[in-house]
Enzyme design. Structure first.
Site, PDB file in Angstrom:
ATOM      1  N   LYS A 205       0.868  -1.178   0.000  1.00 40.43           N
ATOM      2  CA  LYS A 205       0.000   0.000   0.000  1.00 40.43           C
ATOM      3  C   LYS A 205       0.905   1.228   0.000  1.00 40.43           C
ATOM      4  O   LYS A 205       1.353   1.688   1.051  1.00 40.43           O
ATOM      5  CB  LYS A 205      -0.913   0.011   1.221  1.00 40.43           C
ATOM      6  CG  LYS A 205      -2.085   1.001   1.080  1.00 40.43           C
ATOM      7  CD  LYS A 205      -2.896   1.116   2.355  1.00 40.43           C
ATOM      8  CE  LYS A 205      -2.395   2.237   3.235  1.00 40.43           C
ATOM      9  NZ  LYS A 205      -2.458   3.582   2.609  1.00 40.43           N
ATOM     10  N   GLU A 286       9.329   2.846  11.178  1.00 45.62           N
ATOM     11  CA  GLU A 286      10.270   3.975  11.181  1.00 45.62           C
ATOM     12  C   GLU A 286       9.415   5.228  11.161  1.00 45.62           C
ATOM     13  O   GLU A 286       8.635   5.447  10.240  1.00 45.62           O
ATOM     14  CB  GLU A 286      11.179   3.884   9.956  1.00 45.62           C
ATOM     15  CG  GLU A 286      12.459   4.713  10.087  1.00 45.62           C
ATOM     16  CD  GLU A 286      12.233   6.167   9.762  1.00 45.62           C
ATOM     17  OE1 GLU A 286      12.074   6.972  10.714  1.00 45.62           O
ATOM     18  OE2 GLU A 286      12.186   6.500   8.584  1.00 45.62           O
ATOM     19  N   CYS A 320      13.059  12.131   7.209  1.00 46.07           N
ATOM     20  CA  CYS A 320      13.043  11.873   8.653  1.00 46.07           C
ATOM     21  C   CYS A 320      14.415  12.120   9.252  1.00 46.07           C
ATOM     22  O   CYS A 320      14.540  12.377  10.450  1.00 46.07           O
ATOM     23  CB  CYS A 320      12.572  10.449   8.941  1.00 46.07           C
ATOM     24  SG  CYS A 320      13.456   9.195   8.014  1.00 46.07           S
ATOM     25  N   GLU A 416       8.423  17.692  14.883  1.00 51.15           N
ATOM     26  CA  GLU A 416       8.883  17.411  13.522  1.00 51.15           C
ATOM     27  C   GLU A 416       8.101  18.257  12.523  1.00 51.15           C
ATOM     28  O   GLU A 416       6.879  18.142  12.433  1.00 51.15           O
ATOM     29  CB  GLU A 416       8.727  15.923  13.193  1.00 51.15           C
ATOM     30  CG  GLU A 416       9.355  15.554  11.865  1.00 51.15           C
ATOM     31  CD  GLU A 416       9.288  14.080  11.562  1.00 51.15           C
ATOM     32  OE1 GLU A 416      10.254  13.552  11.002  1.00 51.15           O
ATOM     33  OE2 GLU A 416       8.262  13.443  11.881  1.00 51.15           O
TER      34      GLU A 416
END
Length: 515
Positions: A205, A286, A320, A416
């Site tokens: 997906k 992650e 990231c 973030e």
């Protein structure tokens, strides 16, 4: 025997021949925009009325392609197809599974610039970033193929007299791969082929913003000889399809790359045992980072500034691993800040039509709005040094932005942002700098710029991240060279592209026979 793994080289686009070839690839992709792509379930193409439309983030009017959207009924068909395929695929010789990855890598290598051109269009990647993304996808296939051959006979254990003991690995089952948009090829490919080469079957997906490059990768796997049903391509809604697959009793493994909130939610859902489920699900996640470049007083200050800029603004900070925080010793703070501002002001921003465009757009309207909201917060919490402007009239462009004098606990030092924003904070000494670097819930990457050997050794021990770099930027991990994965709320530290990664997709089995 496969030749030794070697990292796929990057393309030098300052060479005119390379530039011309890439421009040709871009024209080829532009001539193939706007097509429709079906789902792939058990090798069969399925079209649905509901679609996912992929657009160029540099040009909102340009449609990259239209993809059929999976629903729960199709998701169920896919998981049954994957379960059925698993019964035979798990018994296929590991060397043959590895050979399929090697053939796929060779096919991608022949079309390397084409895939990079798709990334430039669908993800808005500048040429250099797109080329690195494609190279990393090739690296994952090559590296995991070799790792599987190294693991195919298991690990050596001790046998007693009159007894033979073996420690072998066996496949786990059906894997759900939920891949991200920021490394739309590399991470998608790596998290798809790791379960495949270890004998599992996959429901892929991909991110809804970048489904076209994923479709083309599945075509490559088919061309390389992957049997029907081993990989099933089912883009769709996370709430409708993603949750359904994560909860399904036939799911054995979930691998996810994305936001902290979604990753934690998947981790929690996967822990529940559903009716008909006879196993505990494994989860590899992650989930991002809030990464810091630490600059010591005993540092090469030009290197420090270059490392901060590269870490913060490569691919518009949409990594990231992006260095969105600079923690600088007070004795060199002003000088490093001035150098970073000077370097940032000359960075080019625009649609990546040429090799010299440093930054492209951010991925979509939601990302644009989120990042600009953090720019507003940054103006309230710190001192804007450069940037701070955004323009979404044609595409989603944000100028590289530097904020100074941030409190280490401020929001833009803690949360973030996933965009081209870097925040500076001042440290009293090296110990204080490491303390600030560790003060977030994340622990993915970090960098330390220093000439002090004692401080390097202290950083190794005390800087609590999964990937720590000295005297360089904190992004750009290479498969096989820098196994990648983080501590704390950055994920399960699964170390993609490393020697332990494939074992996470298998079950260890001890076999003991008495003579």
């Amino acid at each position: 025997m496969l030749p030794t793994y070697k990292h796929e080289p990057f393309t030098d686009f300052t060479v005119e021949e390379n530039r011309i070839v890439f421009e040709k690839a871009l024209r080829f992709v532009e001539n193939n925009l706007g097509k429709e792509y079906p789902l792939i379930v058990g090798g069969e193409r399925i079209k649905t009325e509901e679609k996912i439309i992929s657009i160029n983030p540099s040009n909102k009017e340009e449609v990259i392609g239209t993809v059929s959207k999976a629903n729960q009924e199709i998701a169920e068909q896919a998981i049954q197809a994957a379960d059925q395929a698993f019964q035979t695929w798990r018994k296929v010789n590991p060397e043959e599974r590895a050979n399929i990855l090697i053939r796929a890598a060779a096919l991608i290598r022949r079309r390397k610039h084409e895939f990079s051109a798709w990334l430039a269009k669908e993800a808005g990647k500048p040429w250099k970033d797109a080329d690195a993304d494609t190279a990393e996808a090739i690296d994952f296939l090559e590296y995991y193929a070799r790792q599987m051959i190294a693991l195919k006979d298991g690990k050596e254990i001790t046998s007693r007299i009159g007894e033979q003991n073996r420690y072998i690995y066996t496949p786990t089952g059906v894997c759900i791969t939920i891949s991200p948009w920021n490394f739309a090829f590399a991470i998608m490919a790596g998290t798809t082929v790791a379960p495949i080469v270890t004998g599992n079957t996959v429901l892929l997906k991909p991110a809804s913003t970048t489904p076209i490059v994923a479709y083309k990768f599945v075509e490559i796997l088919e061309e390389a000889g992957l049997p029907k049903g081993v990989v099933n391509y089912i883009p769709g809604s996370g709430a409708e399809v993603g949750d359904y697959l994560v909860d399904h009793p036939k799911t054995s493994l979930i691998t996810f790359t994305g936001s902290r909130d979604v990753g934690v939610r998947l981790y929690e859902r996967a822990a529940k045992v559903h009716p008909g489920q006879d196993h505990l699900k494994r989860v590899i996640v992650e989930m991002g980072g809030k990464d810091t470049v630490v600059v010591d007083s005993e540092a090469d200050l030009d290197l420090a500034a270059e490392s901060i800029v590269a870490s913060a603004f490569g691919f518009s900070g949409q990594k990231c691993s992006a260095g969105s925080r600079a923690v600088v010793h007070q004795d060199v703070y002003d000088e490093v800040l001035a150098k970073v501002v000077e370097l940032t002001k000359v960075l080019s921003v625009g649609e990546p039509k040429t090799q010299d465009m440093y930054m492209g757009p951010v991925v979509d309207k939601d990302a644009f709005d989120k990042i600009m909201s953090y720019v507003k917060i940054g103006n309230e919490e710190g001192r804007l040094m450069t940037g701070g402007q955004g323009d979404d009239t044609k595409g989603f462009f944000i100028q590289p932005t530097v904020f100074a004098d941030l409190d280490p606990k401020s929001r833009i030092m803690q949360e973030e942002i996933f965009g081209p924003v870097v925040a500076f904070s001042k440290a009293n000494d090296f110990d204080h700098a490491i303390e600030i670097a560790n003060n977030t819930e994340y622990g993915l990457t970090g960098a330390v710029i220093t000439r002090n050997r004692t401080h390097i050794e202290k950083g190794k021990r005390d800087f609590h991240v999964g990937n720590l770099y000295f005297n360089r930027n904190c992004t750009g991990a290479i498969v096989g060279y820098h196994p990648f994965g983080g501590f704390k709320m950055s994920g399960t530290d699964s170390k993609a592209g490393g020697p332990d990664y494939l074992a996470l997709h298998m079950q260890a089995k001890t076999v003991s026979e008495m003579y």
